[in-house]
Design an enzyme around this catalytic site. Structure first.
Site, short mmCIF file in Angstrom:
data_model
loop_
_atom_site.label_atom_id
_atom_site.label_comp_id
_atom_site.label_asym_id
_atom_site.label_seq_id
_atom_site.Cartn_x
_atom_site.Cartn_y
_atom_site.Cartn_z
N HIS A 111 0.81 -1.23 0.00
CA HIS A 111 0.00 0.00 0.00
C HIS A 111 0.84 1.28 0.00
O HIS A 111 0.34 2.34 0.34
CB HIS A 111 -0.95 -0.01 1.22
CG HIS A 111 -2.02 -1.07 1.11
ND1 HIS A 111 -2.72 -1.54 2.19
CD2 HIS A 111 -2.48 -1.75 0.03
CE1 HIS A 111 -3.60 -2.48 1.78
NE2 HIS A 111 -3.45 -2.62 0.47
N GLY A 177 -1.30 -9.09 12.82
CA GLY A 177 -1.84 -7.74 13.01
C GLY A 177 -2.63 -7.19 11.85
O GLY A 177 -2.57 -5.99 11.59
N SER A 179 -6.66 -7.23 9.91
CA SER A 179 -8.06 -7.67 9.97
C SER A 179 -8.43 -8.46 8.71
O SER A 179 -9.51 -9.02 8.63
CB SER A 179 -8.99 -6.46 10.10
OG SER A 179 -8.82 -5.61 8.99
#
Ligand code: OAD
Length: 235
Positions: A111, A177, A179
């Protein structure tokens, strides 16, 4: 799954915001996460950027400053230590540089990176800016405004093919870590080879990926436990 003799065992670490939480960097979707306090559409989309670039720059300038002051925690350091014995590729959704500052050599930032700016005219024009702010009027060599080199919703994820290539060849995978709610990045965990050892560490998660062993808890305590076991075992 063991590596063929003569080849180092290959470990893939797939990380998300939770690994940096204990370094003081907020996550996105936890109760006090960034997207509960800020408008994701406004701050993470090209439409939001066009509507109010100053607001978007200000948000990422603050995050950049905060990341500059943060330090890698025990989880980042434990992952870097794995390189003593294994081939390690870190695939991260995080835009911070804490894996690198802990010593990891091979980090794929799906990202983007907060310490880089890019041209709004030509995305291939990318500049290292460290922890300095981007202001309105700061331009690239083509005279167009600079923006953070961060992947916003609807934009193409970086180095996805390379990440897939590594994931498919992994002997051990540590997911930590995240979701697993943002695609296509989250699909990568399902590309792990059937026989690889797969571990997922998180405080909380809606979907534990198939065939992963789930360890619930904080990254800075659980990651060093797993990496120590790997470093001291024979494979
Ligand atoms: P999220 O905020 O969606 O998820 C963070 C995960 O970490 C949750 O499952 C938490 O339970 C867990 N967590 C929190 N603290 C932890 C700790 N100390 N130890 C272990 N786990 C902990 O973050 P991501 O999955 O990384 O995109 O979010 C993915 C993408 O969504 C981000 O890269 C960002 C965001 O929009 C961009 O900025 C482009």
């Amino acid at each position: 799954m063991h590596a063929p003799s003569g080849r180092k065992t290959k470990i893939i670490v797939f990380s998300g915001a939770g690994i940096s939480a204990e370094s003081g960097i907020p996550t996105f979707r936890d109760q006090a996460g960034l997207w509960s306090r800020y408008d994701v559409e406004q701050l993470s989309s090209t439409l939001g950027w066009q509507a109010d670039p100053a607001l978007v720059l200000d948000f990422y300038n603050q995050r950049r400053e905060q990341i500059g002051q943060a330090k890698p925690n025990a989880a980042h350091r434990a992952i870097a230590e794995l390189e003593k014995k294994f081939e390690v590729i870190v695939i991260t959704q995080n835009v911070d540089d804490l894996h690198e500052r802990a010593g990891s050599q091979h980090v794929i930032h799906l990202h983007g990176e907060i310490t880089k700016a890019r041209s709004t005219l030509d995305p291939s024009l990318v500049y290292d800016i460290g922890y300095r702010p981007i202001t309105l009027g700061k331009t690239c060599e083509l005279n167009s405004q600079l923006r953070p080199d961060i992947v916003w919703f609807g934009e193409e994820v970086k180095q996805l093919m390379e990440a897939r290539h590594h994931m498919k060849r992994a002997n051990k995978i540590l997911v930590v870590g995240t979701s697993l709610q943002v695609y296509p990045a989250a699909h990568l965990v399902d590309r792990a080879p059937y026989l690889s050892e797969k571990i997922c560490i998180s405080l909380d998660i809606d979907r534990v990926p198939r065939r992963y062993k789930f360890l619930r808890g904080k990254a800075a305590s659980l990651v060093p436990m797993v990496t120590q076991r790997w470093l001291t075992s024979f494979q």
